[in-house]
Write an enzyme that holds these catalytic residues in place. Sequence first.
Site, PDB file in Angstrom:
ATOM      1  N   GLU A 128       0.835  -1.213   0.000  1.00 13.00           N
ATOM      2  CA  GLU A 128       0.000   0.000   0.000  1.00 13.00           C
ATOM      3  C   GLU A 128       0.872   1.266   0.000  1.00 13.00           C
ATOM      4  OE1 GLU A 128      -2.846   0.882  -0.691  1.00 13.00           O
ATOM      5  OE2 GLU A 128      -4.109   1.599   0.946  1.00 13.00           O
ATOM      6  N   THR A 181      -4.281   8.667  -4.406  1.00  9.16           N
ATOM      7  CA  THR A 181      -4.130   8.902  -2.967  1.00  9.16           C
ATOM      8  C   THR A 181      -2.871   9.718  -2.689  1.00  9.16           C
ATOM      9  OG1 THR A 181      -5.231   6.802  -2.572  1.00  9.16           O
ATOM     10  CG2 THR A 181      -4.034   7.736  -0.717  1.00  9.16           C
TER      11      THR A 181
HETATM   12  N1  LIG Z   1      -3.059  -4.060  -7.748  1.00 12.20           N
HETATM   13  C1  LIG Z   1      -3.277  -2.749  -7.785  1.00 12.20           C
HETATM   14  N2  LIG Z   1      -4.534  -2.277  -7.627  1.00 12.20           N
HETATM   15  C2  LIG Z   1      -4.793  -0.958  -7.698  1.00 12.20           C
HETATM   16  N3  LIG Z   1      -3.842  -0.008  -7.897  1.00 12.20           N
HETATM   17  C3  LIG Z   1      -2.557  -0.428  -8.049  1.00 12.20           C
HETATM   18  C4  LIG Z   1      -2.230  -1.807  -7.997  1.00 12.20           C
HETATM   19  N4  LIG Z   1      -0.894  -1.904  -8.153  1.00 12.20           N
HETATM   20  C5  LIG Z   1      -0.418  -0.672  -8.325  1.00 12.20           C
HETATM   21  N5  LIG Z   1      -1.405   0.237  -8.271  1.00 12.20           N
HETATM   22  C6  LIG Z   1      -1.272   1.699  -8.422  1.00 12.20           C
HETATM   23  O1  LIG Z   1      -1.805   2.355  -7.267  1.00 12.20           O
HETATM   24  C7  LIG Z   1      -2.450   3.566  -7.644  1.00 12.20           C
HETATM   25  C8  LIG Z   1      -3.894   3.549  -7.135  1.00 12.20           C
HETATM   26  O2  LIG Z   1      -3.888   3.529  -5.747  1.00 12.20           O
HETATM   27  P1  LIG Z   1      -4.514   4.716  -4.921  1.00 12.20           P
HETATM   28  O3  LIG Z   1      -4.087   6.013  -5.520  1.00 12.20           O
HETATM   29  O4  LIG Z   1      -4.200   4.446  -3.480  1.00 12.20           O
HETATM   30  O5  LIG Z   1      -6.072   4.524  -5.204  1.00 12.20           O
HETATM   31  P2  LIG Z   1      -7.184   3.816  -4.344  1.00 12.20           P
HETATM   32  O6  LIG Z   1      -7.742   4.906  -3.502  1.00 12.20           O
HETATM   33  O7  LIG Z   1      -8.225   3.373  -5.310  1.00 12.20           O
HETATM   34  O8  LIG Z   1      -6.548   2.724  -3.606  1.00 12.20           O
HETATM   35  C9  LIG Z   1      -2.421   3.645  -9.152  1.00 12.20           C
HETATM   36  O9  LIG Z   1      -1.318   4.478  -9.517  1.00 12.20           O
HETATM   37  C10 LIG Z   1      -2.126   2.216  -9.578  1.00 12.20           C
HETATM   38  O10 LIG Z   1      -1.403   2.124 -10.796  1.00 12.20           O
HETATM   39  N1  LIG Z   2      -6.141   7.656   5.014  1.00 15.79           N
HETATM   40  C1  LIG Z   2      -5.866   7.603   3.598  1.00 15.79           C
HETATM   41  C2  LIG Z   2      -6.894   6.699   2.966  1.00 15.79           C
HETATM   42  C3  LIG Z   2      -6.777   6.580   1.470  1.00 15.79           C
HETATM   43  O1  LIG Z   2      -7.845   5.771   0.999  1.00 15.79           O
HETATM   44  P1  LIG Z   2      -8.028   5.439  -0.563  1.00 15.79           P
HETATM   45  O2  LIG Z   2      -9.201   4.521  -0.617  1.00 15.79           O
HETATM   46  O3  LIG Z   2      -8.261   6.731  -1.246  1.00 15.79           O
HETATM   47  O4  LIG Z   2      -6.750   4.771  -0.994  1.00 15.79           O
HETATM   48  C4  LIG Z   2      -5.979   9.027   3.029  1.00 15.79           C
HETATM   49  O5  LIG Z   2      -6.964   9.688   3.333  1.00 15.79           O
HETATM   50  O6  LIG Z   2      -5.057   9.457   2.331  1.00 15.79           O
END
Ligand SMILES: Nc1ncnc2c1ncn2[C@@H]1O[C@H](COP(=O)(O)OP(=O)(O)O)[C@@H](O)[C@H]1O
Ligand SMILES: N[C@@H](CCOP(=O)(O)O)C(=O)O
Length: 306
Positions: A128, A181
Amino acid sequence: MNEIRIFSPATVANVSCGFDVLGFCLDGIGDEMVVRISKNKGVKISKIEGYDLPIEAHLNVAGVSAQALIDDAKPDVGFEIEIYKKIKPGSGIGSSSASAAGSVVAINELLGRPYNKTQLTYFAMMGEAMASKSYHADNLAPGIFGGFTLVKSVEPLEILELPTPHNLYAVIIHPQIEIKTSEARALLPQKVNLKDATVQWANVGSLVHALHTNDYGLLSRSLNDIIVEPHRSKLIPFFDEIKQQTVKNGALGTGISGSGPSIFSLCEGLESATNIEKTMRDIYKTTGITFETYVSKINEDGIKVI
Ligand SMILES: Nc1ncnc2c1ncn2[C@@H]1O[C@H](COP(=O)(O)OP(=O)(O)O)[C@@H](O)[C@H]1O
Ligand SMILES: N[C@@H](CCOP(=O)(O)O)C(=O)O
């Protein structure tokens, strides 16, 4: 057992006042993953369906969290992962978290469960962190433990499981735009005003108390975020209208789900939740922005073997 298929649910982090600490698990919305033992050591992502994501294990959160577990367990075998992605990346309902948590829970099952849920959350946090550029477990913990969770500390990792009030429902609207995020975190201030902090931690404490006592009135009065929401809500089209109208129409509270763009409401009972879903849809229908809505019970099981 050589192969396992799991359902890894979407989650709502922050729950308004609890930035980086509170979260809950959704029902019915989530990814599926198949993980199988392979003769080749290490981890390989062999298939991704649904969204365009990196297939290289070291660039995919599922691969990074799996590798963190493998580095610790040093098994004589390796693992192949297939990801059937339903949760759009950058959705605010824990897309990256579902993959990071799903891979370690599945590998743990294949290895005969050597790790407990907190240890699994720790490995998943390594994946993450690659996506969000920070160590937080507020999506991972509800995915792995189910229900509502509070991450008391990240280092050392300590997770509290909170009770789910009877008859509580969540409604989600997911405008189909992407908010990373990492970017939504970068725009937050590094310092907060003491007066605001006092209001915010009183809300976190009272929200936790409301969950323990089934007190919907207190839950409603606690669902407020005066620190993070004012900065992030500007990125979400029609956030203020959605918040105003849903609360007017009976939602207990409405806020940004995770880092957005999804918005969540909590509601007492299915009838109220269905009504709030309609309120959200009516507002977004006129905007020309594509969106999805979901009504969900709070999922008390978390990730499930299917
Ligand atoms: N298995 C995965 N599932 C989702 N996102 C991924 C994965 N592996 C890498 N990523 C990367 O993580 C980012 C999305 O995560 P994030 O910004 O935290 O969104 P979310 O809030 O939907 O988790 C994108 O840049 C994506 O390419
Ligand atoms: N506490 C984090 C939670 C991010 O959640 P996501 O579902 O958007 O990945 C933040 O607020 O940055």
